[in-house]
Design an enzyme around this catalytic site. Structure first.
Site, PDB file in Angstrom:
ATOM      1  N   ASN A 105       0.875  -1.174   0.000  1.00 10.50           N
ATOM      2  CA  ASN A 105       0.000   0.000   0.000  1.00 10.50           C
ATOM      3  C   ASN A 105       0.910   1.221   0.000  1.00 10.50           C
ATOM      4  OD1 ASN A 105      -1.760   2.067   0.500  1.00 10.50           O
ATOM      5  ND2 ASN A 105      -2.344   1.379   2.568  1.00 10.50           N
ATOM      6  N   TRP A 106       1.061   1.828  -1.179  1.00  7.90           N
ATOM      7  CA  TRP A 106       2.034   2.915  -1.308  1.00  7.90           C
ATOM      8  C   TRP A 106       1.492   4.226  -0.769  1.00  7.90           C
ATOM      9  CZ3 TRP A 106       4.389   2.269  -6.940  1.00  7.90           C
ATOM     10  CH2 TRP A 106       4.996   1.007  -7.025  1.00  7.90           C
ATOM     11  N   LYS A 107       0.211   4.268  -0.451  1.00  7.95           N
ATOM     12  CA  LYS A 107      -0.417   5.499   0.076  1.00  7.95           C
ATOM     13  C   LYS A 107      -0.106   6.670  -0.870  1.00  7.95           C
ATOM     14  CE  LYS A 107      -0.243   3.401   4.573  1.00  7.95           C
ATOM     15  NZ  LYS A 107      -0.183   3.532   6.022  1.00  7.95           N
ATOM     16  N   HIS A 139      -9.614   0.990   4.608  1.00 13.45           N
ATOM     17  CA  HIS A 139      -8.351   1.262   5.307  1.00 13.45           C
ATOM     18  C   HIS A 139      -8.588   2.271   6.433  1.00 13.45           C
ATOM     19  CE1 HIS A 139      -4.301   2.672   6.118  1.00 13.45           C
ATOM     20  NE2 HIS A 139      -3.907   1.519   5.611  1.00 13.45           N
ATOM     21  N   GLU A 163      -7.005   4.763   7.376  1.00  8.95           N
ATOM     22  CA  GLU A 163      -6.843   6.187   7.004  1.00  8.95           C
ATOM     23  C   GLU A 163      -8.084   6.698   6.279  1.00  8.95           C
ATOM     24  OE1 GLU A 163      -3.038   5.644   5.131  1.00  8.95           O
ATOM     25  OE2 GLU A 163      -2.224   5.155   7.106  1.00  8.95           O
ATOM     26  N   GLU A 201      -5.641  -4.815  10.419  1.00 14.33           N
ATOM     27  CA  GLU A 201      -4.611  -3.806  10.658  1.00 14.33           C
ATOM     28  C   GLU A 201      -4.943  -3.018  11.915  1.00 14.33           C
ATOM     29  OE1 GLU A 201      -2.522  -2.654   6.754  1.00 14.33           O
ATOM     30  OE2 GLU A 201      -4.362  -1.506   6.842  1.00 14.33           O
ATOM     31  N   GLY A 205       2.080   2.461  10.674  1.00 16.15           N
ATOM     32  CA  GLY A 205       3.017   3.569  10.509  1.00 16.15           C
ATOM     33  C   GLY A 205       3.678   4.014  11.802  1.00 16.15           C
ATOM     34  N   SER A 261       3.126  -1.960  10.396  1.00 12.80           N
ATOM     35  CA  SER A 261       4.568  -1.993  10.663  1.00 12.80           C
ATOM     36  C   SER A 261       5.207  -3.355  10.409  1.00 12.80           C
ATOM     37  CB  SER A 261       4.863  -1.505  12.090  1.00 12.80           C
ATOM     38  OG  SER A 261       4.413  -0.162  12.249  1.00 12.80           O
ATOM     39  N   GLY A 271       2.714  -1.107   4.315  1.00 12.71           N
ATOM     40  CA  GLY A 271       2.788   0.312   3.988  1.00 12.71           C
ATOM     41  C   GLY A 271       4.233   0.737   3.788  1.00 12.71           C
ATOM     42  N   GLY A 272       4.812   1.327   4.827  1.00 16.25           N
ATOM     43  CA  GLY A 272       6.152   1.910   4.735  1.00 16.25           C
ATOM     44  C   GLY A 272       7.186   1.005   4.080  1.00 16.25           C
TER      45      GLY A 272
HETATM   46  P1  PGA Z   1       2.612   0.373   7.664  1.00 17.44           P
HETATM   47  O1  PGA Z   1       1.179   0.579   6.949  1.00 17.44           O
HETATM   48  O2  PGA Z   1       3.171  -0.923   7.123  1.00 17.44           O
HETATM   49  O3  PGA Z   1       3.420   1.559   7.243  1.00 17.44           O
HETATM   50  O4  PGA Z   1       2.363   0.320   9.130  1.00 17.44           O
HETATM   51  C1  PGA Z   1       0.319  -0.493   6.740  1.00 17.44           C
HETATM   52  C2  PGA Z   1      -0.951  -0.011   6.082  1.00 17.44           C
HETATM   53  O5  PGA Z   1      -1.388   1.118   6.364  1.00 17.44           O
HETATM   54  O6  PGA Z   1      -1.561  -0.724   5.263  1.00 17.44           O
END
Ligand code: PGA
Length: 257
Positions: free
Chosen positions: A10-12, A96, A98, A168, A174, A214, A235-236
């Site tokens: 997930n590159w956001k 998600h 967010e 999640e 994050g 994470s 994500g990251g």
């Molecule tokens: P993260 O994000 O790996 O940076 O914690 C995961 C996500 O939001 O899908």
């Protein structure tokens, strides 16, 4: 039935088309024809076409990070599921945290999006997870259970073939704080149990449940080694091939199901 592990990046809100090209090419070089693991990349809307064109003919698929629940109409700024299908996008991430927290998407809207995306032929990566406050109040299983029930209302057992759940925990996204394998496994097992109540054992056993929050190269193998963890939504660590590829390798190496 053994579930094939699935790792989705997930590159956001990161990466223009040039950066997308660079990263997808690095991934193609190692996992462009990977077996025993499904891999997806999730760029922004404006980079989707670039990614779709690059992965054509490979085993990597492209996921969008959102879509709307209507096919067309007066919905300024939105993108429909069928437009994603036309582009060659395979999956869409919905629910998600967010989207829930920053964009105020509630379970009812997420449910409409899930149904519209499935009806259009997209795979859905459906995200659920509790906040730190909810975990500390011992409400994790209740909160996640409600999100699953409401998000999947009206979704049929056969629709579930195209759906992946991503657990999640909001406090792990994050933040560098990962759920322990035992904490994650507890929730994954509960979600699978709930899917069994809703759809029966065969659907529950076949549905992949990813962990997200994470994930890194050094915690992936232990998480993916849990009985009900079938891969990850990353994500990251998905933003660099050097951090994403070891996670894909860990998923491929894990015995699943
Ligand atoms: P993260 O994000 O790996 O940076 O914690 C995961 C996500 O939001 O899908």
């Amino acid at each position: 039935m053994a579930r094939i592990p699935f790792v989705a990046g997930n590159w956001k809100l990161h990466y223009d088309r040039q950066a997308t090209r660079n990263l997808v090419n690095l991934l193609l070089a190692e996992v462009g024809h990977a077996s025993r693991v499904d891999v997806a990349v999730g760029p922004t809307f404006t980079s989707l076409q670039t990614a779709v064109e690059l992965v054509r003919g490979s085993s990597i698929r492209v996921a969008a990070q959102n879509c709307y629940c209507e096919d067309k109409g007066a919905f300024t700024g939105e993108v429909s599921p069928s437009m994603l299908v036309e582009l060659g996008v395979h999956d869409v991430i919905l629910g998600h945290s967010e989207r829930r927290a920053v964009f105020h998407e509630d379970d009812a809207l997420i449910n409409r999006k899930v149904k519209a995306a499935l009806a259009a032929g997209l795979g859905v990566i459906f995200c659920v997870g509790e906040t730190l406050q909810e975990r500390e109040a011992n409400r994790t299983l209740q909160v996640v259970g409600q999100q699953v029930k409401q998000g999947l209302a009206g979704v049929t057992g056969s629709d579930m073939r195209a759906l992946t759940v991503a657990y999640e925990p909001v406090w792990a996204i994050g933040t560098g704080k990962t759920a322990t394998p035992a904490q994650a496994q507890e929730v994954h097992a509960a979600v699978r149990g709930l899917l069994g109540e809703l759809y029966g054992g065969a659907v529950a056993e076949a549905t992949r449940i990813l962990y997200g929050g994470s994930i890194k190269a050094d915690n992936a193998a232990e998480l993916f080694g849990q009985a009900d963890i079938d891969g990850g939504l990353v994500g990251g660590a998905s933003l660099k091939a050097d951090s994403f590829l070891p996670i894909v390798r860990a998923a491929r190496g894990a015995s699943v199901g």
